[in-house]
Design an enzyme around this catalytic site. Structure first.
Site, PDB file in Angstrom:
ATOM      1  N   TYR A   1      14.437   2.031   2.741  1.00  0.00           N
ATOM      2  CA  TYR A   1      13.274   1.154   2.577  1.00  0.00           C
ATOM      3  C   TYR A   1      13.311   0.042   3.630  1.00  0.00           C
ATOM      4  O   TYR A   1      12.305  -0.244   4.286  1.00  0.00           O
ATOM      5  CB  TYR A   1      13.261   0.576   1.153  1.00  0.00           C
ATOM      6  CG  TYR A   1      12.072  -0.314   0.856  1.00  0.00           C
ATOM      7  CD1 TYR A   1      10.814   0.230   0.579  1.00  0.00           C
ATOM      8  CD2 TYR A   1      12.191  -1.701   0.860  1.00  0.00           C
ATOM      9  CE1 TYR A   1       9.722  -0.576   0.311  1.00  0.00           C
ATOM     10  CE2 TYR A   1      11.111  -2.516   0.588  1.00  0.00           C
ATOM     11  CZ  TYR A   1       9.867  -1.957   0.311  1.00  0.00           C
ATOM     12  OH  TYR A   1       8.789  -2.771   0.055  1.00  0.00           O
TER      13      TYR A   1
ATOM     14  N   LYS B   1      10.650  -0.647   6.616  1.00  0.00           N
ATOM     15  CA  LYS B   1       9.870  -1.885   6.727  1.00  0.00           C
ATOM     16  C   LYS B   1      10.175  -2.643   8.025  1.00  0.00           C
ATOM     17  O   LYS B   1       9.320  -3.364   8.534  1.00  0.00           O
ATOM     18  CB  LYS B   1      10.097  -2.755   5.486  1.00  0.00           C
ATOM     19  CG  LYS B   1       9.441  -2.179   4.209  1.00  0.00           C
ATOM     20  CD  LYS B   1       7.920  -2.118   4.324  1.00  0.00           C
ATOM     21  CE  LYS B   1       7.246  -1.625   3.045  1.00  0.00           C
ATOM     22  NZ  LYS B   1       5.778  -1.588   3.146  1.00  0.00           N
TER      23      LYS B   1
HETATM   24  P1  NAD Z   1       2.948  -0.155  -6.327  1.00  0.00           P
HETATM   25  O1  NAD Z   1       3.893   0.989  -6.450  1.00  0.00           O
HETATM   26  O2  NAD Z   1       2.617  -0.942  -7.519  1.00  0.00           O
HETATM   27  O3  NAD Z   1       1.608   0.345  -5.638  1.00  0.00           O
HETATM   28  C1  NAD Z   1       1.660   1.191  -4.514  1.00  0.00           C
HETATM   29  C2  NAD Z   1       0.427   2.065  -4.490  1.00  0.00           C
HETATM   30  O4  NAD Z   1       0.537   2.923  -3.330  1.00  0.00           O
HETATM   31  C3  NAD Z   1       0.299   2.985  -5.713  1.00  0.00           C
HETATM   32  O5  NAD Z   1      -0.983   2.865  -6.284  1.00  0.00           O
HETATM   33  C4  NAD Z   1       0.569   4.378  -5.157  1.00  0.00           C
HETATM   34  O6  NAD Z   1      -0.136   5.409  -5.830  1.00  0.00           O
HETATM   35  C5  NAD Z   1       0.115   4.225  -3.697  1.00  0.00           C
HETATM   36  N1  NAD Z   1       0.737   5.220  -2.813  1.00  0.00           N
HETATM   37  C6  NAD Z   1       2.029   5.630  -2.794  1.00  0.00           C
HETATM   38  N2  NAD Z   1       2.189   6.597  -1.884  1.00  0.00           N
HETATM   39  C7  NAD Z   1       0.994   6.800  -1.307  1.00  0.00           C
HETATM   40  C8  NAD Z   1       0.517   7.684  -0.293  1.00  0.00           C
HETATM   41  N3  NAD Z   1       1.336   8.569   0.299  1.00  0.00           N
HETATM   42  N4  NAD Z   1      -0.773   7.611   0.072  1.00  0.00           N
HETATM   43  C9  NAD Z   1      -1.614   6.739  -0.538  1.00  0.00           C
HETATM   44  N5  NAD Z   1      -1.242   5.896  -1.511  1.00  0.00           N
HETATM   45  C10 NAD Z   1       0.053   5.930  -1.886  1.00  0.00           C
HETATM   46  O7  NAD Z   1       3.589  -1.083  -5.175  1.00  0.00           O
HETATM   47  P2  NAD Z   1       3.295  -2.610  -4.761  1.00  0.00           P
HETATM   48  O8  NAD Z   1       4.406  -3.428  -5.286  1.00  0.00           O
HETATM   49  O9  NAD Z   1       1.887  -2.963  -5.027  1.00  0.00           O
HETATM   50  O10 NAD Z   1       3.543  -2.472  -3.193  1.00  0.00           O
HETATM   51  C11 NAD Z   1       2.478  -2.430  -2.239  1.00  0.00           C
HETATM   52  C12 NAD Z   1       3.075  -2.605  -0.855  1.00  0.00           C
HETATM   53  O11 NAD Z   1       3.795  -3.835  -0.800  1.00  0.00           O
HETATM   54  C13 NAD Z   1       4.098  -1.525  -0.465  1.00  0.00           C
HETATM   55  O12 NAD Z   1       3.988  -1.246   0.907  1.00  0.00           O
HETATM   56  C14 NAD Z   1       5.426  -2.194  -0.763  1.00  0.00           C
HETATM   57  O13 NAD Z   1       6.469  -1.631  -0.015  1.00  0.00           O
HETATM   58  C15 NAD Z   1       5.113  -3.611  -0.334  1.00  0.00           C
HETATM   59  N6  NAD Z   1       5.986  -4.632  -0.901  1.00  0.00           N
HETATM   60  C16 NAD Z   1       6.124  -4.770  -2.250  1.00  0.00           C
HETATM   61  C17 NAD Z   1       6.955  -5.766  -2.742  1.00  0.00           C
HETATM   62  C18 NAD Z   1       7.153  -5.990  -4.207  1.00  0.00           C
HETATM   63  O14 NAD Z   1       8.043  -6.780  -4.550  1.00  0.00           O
HETATM   64  N7  NAD Z   1       6.385  -5.374  -5.085  1.00  0.00           N
HETATM   65  C19 NAD Z   1       7.640  -6.597  -1.854  1.00  0.00           C
HETATM   66  C20 NAD Z   1       7.475  -6.419  -0.484  1.00  0.00           C
HETATM   67  C21 NAD Z   1       6.628  -5.435  -0.015  1.00  0.00           C
END
Ligand code: NAD
Length: 265
Positions: free
Chosen positions: A160, A164
């Site tokens: 991961y 990133k």
């Molecule tokens: P989440 O899992 O709640 O939502 C992610 C969404 O992406 C889901 O609806 C899923 O169906 C969709 N998805 C997954 N694979 C996919 C694909 N191949 N094509 C299209 N859609 C796809 O995650 P989140 O926490 O909302 O994270 C959103 C973004 O933020 C991600 O890139 C994650 O890495 C990043 N992020 C999250 C956090 C955190 O703490 N939650 C921190 C830093 C970065």
């Protein structure tokens, strides 16, 4: 103040979590928004749930089912948004996945799954959005979701973190390559945001023996956040709407940290 009135935007990973919040905040400030996600049923419901919000904001809402790793589906998503809104102005590459494993246990399958969605998915999303902006002959904005894991390696999530860090490299390279087309590329880096992704990460960390009980990892991380708590998705959206607006026109190649003071770089 409506910072993005009349702007046509696509947000991937918008069925839930951070992507949903980004998309809803754009609607609140007058944008036309295409919610895009691999989860077809959920993204359809999420878009439907936002019909009133779009009316209040003065914009339109639609949705698309897309796997961001599949170029033909990404093209079809962009065509759909352009057919619905007449153009594309802003593309958020936000869909992402994580699946914790102890460093010594990381498999090729784990690496490929995470790199494919977070890395290749981001590249394809950037390329196809840029091609659309170039066809239109208009400026465009690409906004990528990075992470604190783009700035520091964390244990039990090595692929991961690598993926990133890749998002940062793509943001910088894309900014350089696309500047001549009047396309800017920026990103933002959340810390710990309370979403379903984190609930799953929390469970996975317990399952691999990296945390004693559910909630512990989140609690441990919170202790190191200067703002004293983890983020809600809504903590992220003031910045994401700014990045989608004209107010950020002179920014490119940069990642904005929105982590409550977790990683100071
Ligand atoms: P989440 O899992 O709640 O939502 C992610 C969404 O992406 C889901 O609806 C899923 O169906 C969709 N998805 C997954 N694979 C996919 C694909 N191949 N094509 C299209 N859609 C796809 O995650 P989140 O926490 O909302 O994270 C959103 C973004 O933020 C991600 O890139 C994650 O890495 C990043 N992020 C999250 C956090 C955190 O703490 N939650 C921190 C830093 C970065």
């Amino acid at each position: 103040m409506a910072r993005v009135s009349g702007r046509s935007c696509i947000v991937t990973g918008a069925a839930r979590g951070i992507g949903r919040a980004i998309a809803e905040a754009l609607l609140d400030e007058g944008a036309d928004v295409c919610f895009a996600d691999i989860d077809g049923d959920l993204v359809a419901r999420t878009a439907q749930d936002n019909a009133d919000r779009a009316r209040r904001g003065g914009g339109k809402v639609t949705h698309a089912v897309v796997d961001v790793t599949r170029r033909a589906e990404v093209r079809a998503m962009i065509d759909h948004a352009v057919a619905a809104f007449g153009k594309l102005d802003v593309k958020f590459n936000n869909a992402g996945v994580n699946k914790p494993m102890n460093f010594l246990d990381v498999t090729e399958e784990n690496w490929r799954f995470i790199m494919e969605v977070n890395g290749l998915g981001c590249l394809i999303g950037m390329q196809e959005a840029a091609q659309q902006f170039i066809r239109q002959g208009t400026p465009g904005k690409i906004i990528n979701t990075a992470s604190v894991a783009s700035r520091q390696g964390f244990d039990n999530v090595a692929p991961y973190c690598a993926s990133k860090w890749g998002v940062v490299s793509l943001t910088q390279s894309g900014a350089r390559d696309l500047a001549r087309h009047d396309i800017t590329v920026t990103g933002f880096a959340p810390g710990v945001v309370a979403t379903e992704m984190w609930e799953q990460v929390d469970q996975d960390l317990v399952a691999i023996g990296a945390a004693a009980q559910p909630g512990q990892a989140m609690q441990d991380f919170s202790a190191g956040i200067l703002r004293g708590r983890v983020a809600t998705p809504q903590d992220i959206t003031g910045t994401t709407t700014f990045l989608a607006s004209k107010d950020s026109d002179y920014m490119t190649g940069q990642i904005v940290m929105i982590d409550g003071g977790m990683v100071l770089v």
